[in-house]
Design a protein around this motif. Structure first.
Motif, PDB file in Angstrom:
ATOM      1  N   ALA A 125       0.826  -1.207   0.000  1.00  0.00           N
ATOM      2  CA  ALA A 125       0.000   0.000   0.000  1.00  0.00           C
ATOM      3  C   ALA A 125       0.863   1.261   0.000  1.00  0.00           C
ATOM      4  N   ALA A 126       1.944   1.241   0.761  1.00  0.00           N
ATOM      5  CA  ALA A 126       2.828   2.409   0.807  1.00  0.00           C
ATOM      6  C   ALA A 126       3.455   2.680  -0.553  1.00  0.00           C
ATOM      7  N   ALA A 127       3.939   1.610  -1.204  1.00  0.00           N
ATOM      8  CA  ALA A 127       4.566   1.767  -2.520  1.00  0.00           C
ATOM      9  C   ALA A 127       3.552   2.253  -3.555  1.00  0.00           C
ATOM     10  N   GLU A 128       2.340   1.726  -3.489  1.00  0.00           N
ATOM     11  CA  GLU A 128       1.301   2.129  -4.441  1.00  0.00           C
ATOM     12  C   GLU A 128       0.920   3.598  -4.280  1.00  0.00           C
ATOM     13  N   ASN A 129       1.122   4.125  -3.082  1.00  0.00           N
ATOM     14  CA  ASN A 129       0.736   5.514  -2.823  1.00  0.00           C
ATOM     15  C   ASN A 129       1.918   6.470  -2.842  1.00  0.00           C
TER      16      ASN A 129
END
Length: 286
Positions: free
Chosen positions: A215-219
């Motif tokens: 989720a962090a990488a996607e955001n």
């Protein structure tokens, strides 16, 4: 050390290689063989004052099995699915543990060792600042819990058994929650939120750390931000998440589009710094 080859009773390399090959044929996975290798290595060091690393043929064989073996990684959950579970289990220790593991990208052994003193509540906005002891690096990282994740912790603390113990997470009987309980938490979450029965076994305690990193990488989190937040020793793991993210692919597509349209010199950069806060990722609207 091969110079110790003449020690009485010490097995030779071929005997050890043959033994490992027999265990492999018996169905042991590469991970189990590495555990066996580690135990034998300790025995050899204590008994013969030498290490198995002196036999490159053996280690090469183990590495080849390791490379050829399919890796089973924990399945991931979206932030909405994590929040769905927390809503259904609010007030329980498991909801608070899930909130903590997702917000801090924590491993099972890290979350069960947390103490009351590791969390500090901000009385103004109700958020929490938490400290995580990283099991693999030996260091500590701080992370922030807000919104539904902070609420899960707050509700748990109100109902937490009043026991004289430093441990943060306790069962309803007041005993510290151990790793075995947390190891099964991925399965429990998958069941509660309605994952298909044939997929439930793919969810483990590591699901929450992987889900948070994804989720962090996607955001838009950078490699350095993720390395700091998740406590990785080097940049290889955060780089993998960033490189595989949709966000990275979209950014590259945008760069290629700019090249195709040949912007003039002095065009303003579209890059910007991103502050990581796992709690703000696709948070539900109240």
């Amino acid at each position: 050390m091969l110079e110790s080859e003449n020690i009485a009773g010490k097995p030779r390399e071929q005997a050890i290689v043959t033994y490992f090959q027999s265990r492999r044929e018996a169905g042991l996975k590469a991970s189990s063989l590495w555990c066996l290798y580690s135990k034998l290595n300790a025995t050899f060091k204590a008994k013969y004052n030498c290490k198995l690393q002196a036999w490159p043929r053996l280690t090469s064989l183990l590495k080849s099995w390791d490379r050829n073996e399919e890796r089973h990684v924990a399945a991931t959950l979206s932030s909405d699915e994590v929040q769905d579970y927390i809503e259904q289990k609010k007030g329980t220790a498991t909801a608070a543990i899930v909130a903590c593991m997702f917000s801090g990208g924590m491993r099972a052994c890290e979350v069960v060792s947390m103490e009351i003193s590791d969390i500090v509540k901000n009385q103004v906005d109700g958020s929490f600042i938490c400290t995580a002891a990283r099991s693999k690096t030996g260091g500590h990282t701080k992370f922030h819990m807000s919104g539904i994740y902070a609420s899960a912790m707050d509700q748990y603390l109100l109902l937490r058994p009043k026991k004289e113990t430093k441990r943060l997470f306790l069962s309803e009987r007041g005993t510290p929650i151990g790793k075995n309980k947390v190891y099964k938490l991925g399965y429990d979450v998958a069941s509660v939120i309605g994952k298909p029965a044939n997929e439930i076994s793919k969810f483990t305690s590591h699901t929450f750390r992987r889900s948070a990193a994804t989720a962090a990488a996607e955001n838009g989190a950078s490699i350095s931000m993720m390395q700091s937040h998740f406590g990785w020793r080097n940049t290889s793991m955060p780089a993998m998440y960033v490189e595989q993210s949709t966000s990275s692919a979209q950014h590259m597509a945008g760069l290629l589009s700019q090249i195709q349209t040949s912007p003039g010199p002095g065009s303003p950069s579209q890059s910007q710094d991103v502050n990581i806060n796992i709690n703000n990722i696709r948070t539900r609207q109240e």
